[in-house]
Design a protein around this motif. Structure first.
Motif, PDB file in Angstrom:
ATOM      1  N   GLU A 394       0.825  -1.209   0.000  1.00  0.00           N
ATOM      2  CA  GLU A 394       0.000   0.000   0.000  1.00  0.00           C
ATOM      3  C   GLU A 394       0.862   1.263   0.000  1.00  0.00           C
ATOM      4  OE1 GLU A 394      -2.381  -0.567   3.443  1.00  0.00           O
ATOM      5  OE2 GLU A 394      -3.777  -1.980   2.459  1.00  0.00           O
ATOM      6  N   GLU A 395       2.044   1.202   0.604  1.00  0.00           N
ATOM      7  CA  GLU A 395       2.948   2.344   0.635  1.00  0.00           C
ATOM      8  C   GLU A 395       3.718   2.501  -0.677  1.00  0.00           C
ATOM      9  OE1 GLU A 395       5.488   1.451   3.892  1.00  0.00           O
ATOM     10  OE2 GLU A 395       4.068   2.085   5.448  1.00  0.00           O
ATOM     11  N   GLY A 396       3.644   1.465  -1.528  1.00  0.00           N
ATOM     12  CA  GLY A 396       4.430   1.489  -2.756  1.00  0.00           C
ATOM     13  C   GLY A 396       5.900   1.225  -2.516  1.00  0.00           C
ATOM     14  N   SER A 397       6.233   0.571  -1.400  1.00  0.00           N
ATOM     15  CA  SER A 397       7.620   0.278  -1.055  1.00  0.00           C
ATOM     16  C   SER A 397       8.172  -0.829  -1.934  1.00  0.00           C
ATOM     17  CB  SER A 397       7.721  -0.124   0.420  1.00  0.00           C
ATOM     18  OG  SER A 397       9.018  -0.595   0.720  1.00  0.00           O
ATOM     19  N   MET A 398       9.445  -0.699  -2.307  1.00  0.00           N
ATOM     20  CA  MET A 398      10.108  -1.744  -3.079  1.00  0.00           C
ATOM     21  C   MET A 398      10.264  -3.031  -2.279  1.00  0.00           C
ATOM     22  SD  MET A 398      10.572  -0.703  -6.114  1.00  0.00           S
ATOM     23  CE  MET A 398      11.759  -1.908  -6.696  1.00  0.00           C
ATOM     24  N   LEU A 399      10.136  -2.935  -0.972  1.00  0.00           N
ATOM     25  CA  LEU A 399      10.220  -4.149  -0.139  1.00  0.00           C
ATOM     26  C   LEU A 399       9.097  -5.128  -0.484  1.00  0.00           C
ATOM     27  CD1 LEU A 399      11.089  -2.566   3.331  1.00  0.00           C
ATOM     28  CD2 LEU A 399      12.626  -3.870   1.839  1.00  0.00           C
ATOM     29  N   ALA A 400       7.985  -4.617  -1.021  1.00  0.00           N
ATOM     30  CA  ALA A 400       6.865  -5.485  -1.392  1.00  0.00           C
ATOM     31  C   ALA A 400       7.198  -6.377  -2.584  1.00  0.00           C
ATOM     32  CB  ALA A 400       5.634  -4.641  -1.691  1.00  0.00           C
ATOM     33  N   THR A 401       8.303  -6.038  -3.294  1.00  0.00           N
ATOM     34  CA  THR A 401       8.698  -6.868  -4.446  1.00  0.00           C
ATOM     35  C   THR A 401       9.547  -8.063  -4.026  1.00  0.00           C
ATOM     36  OG1 THR A 401      10.733  -5.585  -4.838  1.00  0.00           O
ATOM     37  CG2 THR A 401       8.696  -4.805  -5.888  1.00  0.00           C
ATOM     38  N   LEU A 402       9.945  -8.112  -2.765  1.00  0.00           N
ATOM     39  CA  LEU A 402      10.802  -9.193  -2.273  1.00  0.00           C
ATOM     40  C   LEU A 402       9.960 -10.340  -1.724  1.00  0.00           C
ATOM     41  CD1 LEU A 402      13.455  -7.079  -0.317  1.00  0.00           C
ATOM     42  CD2 LEU A 402      13.627  -7.957  -2.654  1.00  0.00           C
TER      43      LEU A 402
END
Length: 567
Positions: A394-402
């Motif tokens: 929801e924050e658009g963080s690149m961590l969500a791609t891991l």
């Protein structure tokens, strides 16, 4: 010399001053006299009774105060026995006599008289015929339990069996607190009935395979064989003391009784049966001096350590009931060995202990498993990780791609661990897209349970979840079984990695695992990389991902964001 009924194996009764002299050699003969399971009395040259032990008073049906200083022939029909002792030399002969019980029924007794010194002091030994016959048969006449003689034989054989099987055992001595004064307060007949009631509670509390015996008035012994551990022994002692909480029936009146328990372990505390009995007796003495209804180990520090462990488990259980207040999740990066870039994360749980600070899983997961609470903790970790991943997205963080890996106990594969919800049903209710999630399950347990849970594993795969065989390299593993499961990733054990460069066996095992796992088509993660030597060894085998403090320690979410931004 083996112990017998005339040399009681346990210490003197609790709340008695005799406990304070029990450790002094000069006090031992007096203790043996007082606590012998046969009646003993001393008669002077004038025929006056000077001393008697509690068992003699019990059999005679009189108190010591009523007998002391009186002619023994006026108290008991022993004139014939006294005359025979004065006329004959050698071993004393046994003479029969009959006394009336308080119920009015006659009881057959045997008495022997023996000269003690030149002053014509006599030792009177009084036994009940029924008890004597029971003892000869190995059975206690009062309670029907094994006798002290039979108990000694069982203890010796149990120790031999423990040696043969390389196992241990434990000896528990149980003593009825204040039993010496009990007969004087409520009468011998009622006191004997109470001992029978205590014996029945002992039999009901301990296992059928445990050896239980009555060793003397108010005293019992229990031999517990494998499996034994300090915690299980403490649990057994506490369970019996709880069984003593209910009132006893003292001739129609309720009466509360307590027991003290001394515990000695074989072979830690003693190598022979006599030594083990002495050590259990010392523990019993300490328990009695601490107060009624207590238990203690011969190893005094063991009880303290057990109490600390019980306190720790209670704190852990309380924390698990409200995990959000006590636990939190940290994340350790998994990097590509070629360029060092982060390609995944492992979620790790930490416990904020109220006194010991931040604890790692190794400090509390074994205790959680013993409490049967690993499933509760694993469920909470999954919920938190899924919630955190949703927040990153929801924050658009690149961590969500891991991708994120979560370690689970094998019990999570059981169908009903989540309120009768299979694991895949639980996860489906948490999120729609779980392609980023990897579940790490012990490889040996996964292979063993895989066939029975094959359908569940396939359903997890249909959700996009990756299954990881964890802890490889330190446990026996059927690779053929593992290859038949929908497992696409493997994780090399931290224990194996810690031996790289220090033990040739660790180097050889790692070298063998690499090609084997690659042939099975498994992408492998190596954890615990702490040194350059470990890094080079992992790189040589071409493993896909590396994880360890050499790259980054487990990080809080805020720290992880900062660290990842530098990548």
């Amino acid at each position: 010399m083996a112990f017998d009924a005339s040399e009681p194996p346990s210490g003197p009764p609790s709340s008695s001053p005799e406990r304070r002299i029990s450790v002094h050699p000069a006090g031992q003969p007096a203790l043996a006299f007082q606590h012998a399971p046969v009646g003993l009395a001393m008669v002077d040259g004038s025929g006056l009774l000077r001393e008697a032990n509690p068992r003699f008073c019990d059999l005679a049906g009189l108190s010591l105060r009523a007998m002391r200083g009186r002619r023994v022939v006026d108290l008991l029909p022993v004139a014939e026995a006294l005359a025979a002792a004065g006329a004959e030399e050698g071993e004393p002969a046994w003479h029969a006599l009959e006394l009336d019980e308080p119920t009015g029924e006659p009881r057959e007794l045997l008495i022997a008289v023996q000269a003690v010194d030149a002053g014509n002091t006599r030792l009177l030994t009084l036994v009940a015929v029924d008890e004597f016959m029971a003892a000869m048969s190995g059975q206690d006449a009062l309670t029907g339990l094994a006798s002290a003689w039979l108990f000694q034989d069982r203890l010796i054989h149990a120790m031999e069996r423990a040696d043969r099987l390389d196992q241990g055992l434990a000896l528990l001595l149980i003593e009825l607190d204040g039993h010496t004064a009990l007969a004087g307060e409520i009468g011998p007949a009622v006191a004997r009935e109470l001992e029978c009631q205590v014996a029945r509670r002992i039999e009901r509390t301990f296992r059928s395979e445990d050896s239980v015996a009555r060793l003397g008035p108010g005293r019992w012994g229990v031999v517990i064989e494998h499996p034994v551990s300090p915690l299980s022994l403490q649990t057994a002692a506490q369970r019996f003391q709880e069984a003593m909480d209910a009132p006893f029936d003292a001739a129609g009146q309720p009466l509360l009784l307590t027991t003290s328990i001394g515990i000695a372990r074989y072979p830690e505390d003693g190598e022979g049966d006599e030594e083990l009995m002495e050590r259990a007796g010392e523990a019993l003495s300490r328990a009695g001096m601490a107060g009624p209804g207590r238990h203690d180990f011969f190893d005094a520090g063991l009880r303290r350590r057990l109490e600390e462990r019980v306190t720790f488990q209670r704190q852990l259980l309380e924390a698990l009931l409200s995990p959000g207040k006590h636990f939190h999740i940290v994340y350790q990066p998994q990097v590509n060995p070629a360029d060092g870039r982060c390609q995944g994360l492992e979620a790790l749980v930490r416990w904020r202990h109220p006194r010991r600070g931040l604890l790692h899983p190794r400090d509390f997961l074994p205790e959680a498993a013993e409490l049967g609470q690993l499933i509760r903790l694993d469920r909470w970790v999954l919920e938190r990780v899924i919630l955190q991943h949703r927040q990153w997205r929801e924050e658009g963080s690149m961590l969500a791609t891991l991708g994120v890996s979560v370690n689970l106990d094998t019990a999570m594969l059981e169908q009903s661990v989540f309120d009768s919800r299979p694991l895949d049903h639980f996860l489906r209710q948490q999120a729609e897209n779980l392609a980023w999630l990897s579940l790490e399950i012990d490889g040996a347990g996964l292979a063993a349970m895989g066939e029975a849970h094959a359908h569940l594993l396939k359903r997890l795969g249909q959700l996009g979840i990756t299954l990881v065989a964890d802890e490889l390299g330190c446990k026996p593993l059927d690779l053929l079984q593992l290859a038949g499961l929908p497992v696409s990733r493997a994780k090399v054990s931290r224990r194996l990695v810690s031996g790289i460069g220090r033990r040739a066996s660790a180097d050889r095992t790692l070298a063998a695992l690499g090609p084997c796992l690659a042939a099975l088509g498994m992408r492998t993660v190596v954890v615990g990389i702490e040194t350059d030597a470990q890094l080079e060894a992992a790189r040589e085998q071409g493993f896909a991902l590396l994880q360890g403090n050499l790259f980054a320690p487990p990080l809080e979410v805020a720290e992880l964001k900062t660290w990842y931004a530098t990548q």
